[in-house]
Scaffold this motif. Structure first.
Motif, PDB file in Angstrom:
ATOM      1  N   LEU A  77     -40.360  15.637  12.535  1.00 46.25           N
ATOM      2  CA  LEU A  77     -41.517  15.831  13.395  1.00 46.25           C
ATOM      3  C   LEU A  77     -42.762  15.198  12.781  1.00 46.25           C
ATOM      4  CD1 LEU A  77     -40.848  19.590  14.223  1.00 46.25           C
ATOM      5  CD2 LEU A  77     -40.179  17.601  15.593  1.00 46.25           C
ATOM      6  N   ALA A  78     -42.926  15.377  11.475  1.00 44.70           N
ATOM      7  CA  ALA A  78     -44.075  14.787  10.785  1.00 44.70           C
ATOM      8  C   ALA A  78     -44.024  13.266  10.844  1.00 44.70           C
ATOM      9  CB  ALA A  78     -44.106  15.259   9.335  1.00 44.70           C
ATOM     10  N   ALA A  79     -42.825  12.708  10.668  1.00 40.68           N
ATOM     11  CA  ALA A  79     -42.680  11.250  10.692  1.00 40.68           C
ATOM     12  C   ALA A  79     -42.974  10.689  12.078  1.00 40.68           C
ATOM     13  CB  ALA A  79     -41.277  10.855  10.233  1.00 40.68           C
ATOM     14  N   MET A  80     -42.508  11.360  13.116  1.00 38.66           N
ATOM     15  CA  MET A  80     -42.815  10.904  14.469  1.00 38.66           C
ATOM     16  C   MET A  80     -44.309  10.960  14.729  1.00 38.66           C
ATOM     17  SD  MET A  80     -39.836  12.079  17.137  1.00 38.66           S
ATOM     18  CE  MET A  80     -39.544  13.770  16.613  1.00 38.66           C
ATOM     19  N   ARG A  81     -44.956  11.996  14.195  1.00 39.67           N
ATOM     20  CA  ARG A  81     -46.406  12.124  14.364  1.00 39.67           C
ATOM     21  C   ARG A  81     -47.129  10.970  13.661  1.00 39.67           C
ATOM     22  NH1 ARG A  81     -50.932  11.957  15.274  1.00 39.67           N
ATOM     23  NH2 ARG A  81     -52.507  13.610  15.386  1.00 39.67           N
ATOM     24  N   LYS A  82     -46.688  10.633  12.457  1.00 38.56           N
ATOM     25  CA  LYS A  82     -47.292   9.523  11.720  1.00 38.56           C
ATOM     26  C   LYS A  82     -47.163   8.209  12.482  1.00 38.56           C
ATOM     27  CE  LYS A  82     -46.519  11.352   7.034  1.00 38.56           C
ATOM     28  NZ  LYS A  82     -45.747  11.153   5.777  1.00 38.56           N
ATOM     29  N   LEU A  83     -46.046   8.036  13.145  1.00 37.28           N
ATOM     30  CA  LEU A  83     -45.785   6.806  13.880  1.00 37.28           C
ATOM     31  C   LEU A  83     -46.413   6.798  15.272  1.00 37.28           C
ATOM     32  CD1 LEU A  83     -42.044   6.206  12.921  1.00 37.28           C
ATOM     33  CD2 LEU A  83     -43.974   4.725  12.343  1.00 37.28           C
ATOM     34  N   GLY A  84     -47.053   7.890  15.649  1.00 37.96           N
ATOM     35  CA  GLY A  84     -47.676   7.955  16.961  1.00 37.96           C
ATOM     36  C   GLY A  84     -46.677   7.959  18.099  1.00 37.96           C
ATOM     37  N   MET A  85     -45.527   8.586  17.869  1.00 32.56           N
ATOM     38  CA  MET A  85     -44.469   8.567  18.869  1.00 32.56           C
ATOM     39  C   MET A  85     -44.646   9.615  19.967  1.00 32.56           C
ATOM     40  SD  MET A  85     -41.126   7.894  16.439  1.00 32.56           S
ATOM     41  CE  MET A  85     -39.971   7.962  17.811  1.00 32.56           C
ATOM     42  N   GLY A  86     -45.588  10.520  19.794  1.00 34.26           N
ATOM     43  CA  GLY A  86     -45.766  11.551  20.808  1.00 34.26           C
ATOM     44  C   GLY A  86     -46.831  12.535  20.403  1.00 34.26           C
ATOM     45  N   ASN A  87     -46.885  13.628  21.126  1.00 36.89           N
ATOM     46  CA  ASN A  87     -47.918  14.641  20.955  1.00 36.89           C
ATOM     47  C   ASN A  87     -47.277  15.950  20.508  1.00 36.89           C
ATOM     48  OD1 ASN A  87     -50.140  16.332  21.147  1.00 36.89           O
ATOM     49  ND2 ASN A  87     -50.733  15.645  23.196  1.00 36.89           N
ATOM     50  N   PRO A  88     -47.646  16.477  19.331  1.00 38.32           N
ATOM     51  CA  PRO A  88     -47.091  17.759  18.893  1.00 38.32           C
ATOM     52  C   PRO A  88     -47.664  18.940  19.663  1.00 38.32           C
ATOM     53  CG  PRO A  88     -48.731  17.040  17.330  1.00 38.32           C
ATOM     54  CD  PRO A  88     -48.565  15.914  18.325  1.00 38.32           C
ATOM     55  N   HIS A  89     -48.733  18.705  20.413  1.00 37.47           N
ATOM     56  CA  HIS A  89     -49.335  19.737  21.250  1.00 37.47           C
ATOM     57  C   HIS A  89     -48.703  19.657  22.637  1.00 37.47           C
ATOM     58  CE1 HIS A  89     -52.826  20.442  18.474  1.00 37.47           C
ATOM     59  NE2 HIS A  89     -52.398  19.276  18.052  1.00 37.47           N
ATOM     60  N   TYR A  90     -48.148  20.750  23.095  1.00 33.22           N
ATOM     61  CA  TYR A  90     -47.457  20.722  24.377  1.00 33.22           C
ATOM     62  C   TYR A  90     -47.699  22.013  25.134  1.00 33.22           C
ATOM     63  CZ  TYR A  90     -44.026  23.668  21.975  1.00 33.22           C
ATOM     64  OH  TYR A  90     -43.427  24.676  21.272  1.00 33.22           O
TER      65      TYR A  90
END
Length: 347
Positions: free
Chosen positions: A328-341
């Motif tokens: 999840l942290a790696a996807m966030r770093k890559l700008g792959m999505g929004n952790p807020h939902y």
């Protein structure tokens, strides 16, 4: 359809505080134990500023009709020749998605094809010939299954990569206009959990090259051998490889990709384990759908952590022992999505 507050979401799933869910995770910043954001417990430790939230649609029911309804909520950008990526499993695997449910789902999507790739390890899907026999054994006979690396492989670039500048995918992936990622959410031996990210990051990578890249091992090394064990990427490194590989697929399809996670028969083991997979100790929780890969995997992890300790223990232990939250942290770093939902119930 109705929006569900964070309180109602966790009431639906069982209750646990964010601090309790995160306690004891090796290397996690203590700030992660603060009050969770609206709509989710922040497993990434990378809070964005207050702003938009991704929609994650949810149903507690696991059947074809509800799966189709979820898909219809997110399918506006899907068109043309459609690939449906799912894990078809090793021979006689007890936890793979129900074939009758997938059959009705696939029939609902015009010009759609189930897609897979061969494995890096010796097993029932190691070669195309073996793979097709396993497909028949497991009941995937109602529609064509495209083994995407049957006729070769192609390197896909990763923009702003963490570790892998490119990942080699099954060559047939470029034959499709859109991708529907239908995932059996469960545990995973290396990843801790296998959600939408794992489904495309390993599942679209070619068996002879791409899967080795993701595992950090040179092609040709026998999985399970001493060299494989000594050189393979583990924990945070492996999670970042997963994110890079998944981003290559997401970059290619752009808005023409959607994600559905089915939270049933959640063994700590992947469907790659076949009949040796551990019996699930957490109950079936339902299904989710989103156009946001980070939001949907985050929401599923949150729901797992929200279960009573006795039920979630085994799967959470698998996630944390492998540093699975770093996906999840790696996807966030890559700008792959929004952790807020925000969760939107269709029930």
């Amino acid at each position: 359809m109705k929006d569900i507050s964070r309180r109602d979401f966790f009431k639906l799933a069982g209750t646990v505080t964010a601090g309790a869910a995160l306690s004891g995770i090796d290397g996690m910043d203590q700030t992660m134990a603060q009050a969770p954001v609206i709509g989710s417990a922040d497993m990434t430790g990378m809070r964005s500023s207050v702003g938009s939230k991704a929609k994650v649609y949810f149903t507690k029911h696991i059947d074809a009709n509800h799966l189709i309804e979820l898909y219809d909520r997110i399918s506006a950008s899907i068109y043309g020749k459609v690939a449906i990526k799912l894990h078809t499993g090793e021979p006689h695997g007890p936890n793979i998605l129900p074939r009758d449910m997938v059959q009705k789902f696939q029939a609902h999507i015009p010009d759609s094809t189930i897609v897979e790739t061969n494995t890096a390890y010796e097993g029932g899907r190691f070669s195309t010939e073996k793979h097709r026999k396993t497909l028949a054994t497991n009941g995937w006979t109602f529609a064509k299954v495209d083994i995407m690396d049957e006729e070769g492989e192609l390197a896909f670039p990763v923009r702003n990569y963490l570790r892998l500048p490119e990942v080699v995918m099954g060559a047939h992936l470029v034959n499709y206009d859109s991708l529907v990622v239908l995932t059996h959410f469960k545990g995973h031996t290396s990843g801790g959990f296998g959600g939408s990210l794992k489904n495309i990051a390993i599942g679209c990578a070619s068996g002879r090259t791409g899967k080795y890249q993701v595992h950090g091992v040179r092609p040709g090394v026998l999985p399970g051998s001493d060299e494989w064990t000594k050189t393979k990427a583990v924990k945070d490194d492996f999670m970042e490889n997963l994110a890079d590989s998944g981003k290559a697929v997401c970059d290619y399809f752009g808005k023409r990709i959607v994600f559905l996670n089915v939270m049933r028969r959640m063994s700590v083991d992947c469907d790659c384990a076949g009949t040796s997979a551990a019996e699930p100790t957490i109950p079936d929780l339902g299904m989710m759908a989103s156009t946001d890969i980070l939001a949907i995997d985050q929401a599923c992890v949150d729901m797992v952590y929200a279960q009573p300790e006795k039920e979630r223990h085994d799967l959470v232990e698998r996630i944390e022992s492998r540093h699975g939250l770093h996906q999840l942290a790696a996807m966030r770093k890559l700008g792959m999505g929004n952790p807020h939902y925000e969760i939107v119930s269709i029930d």
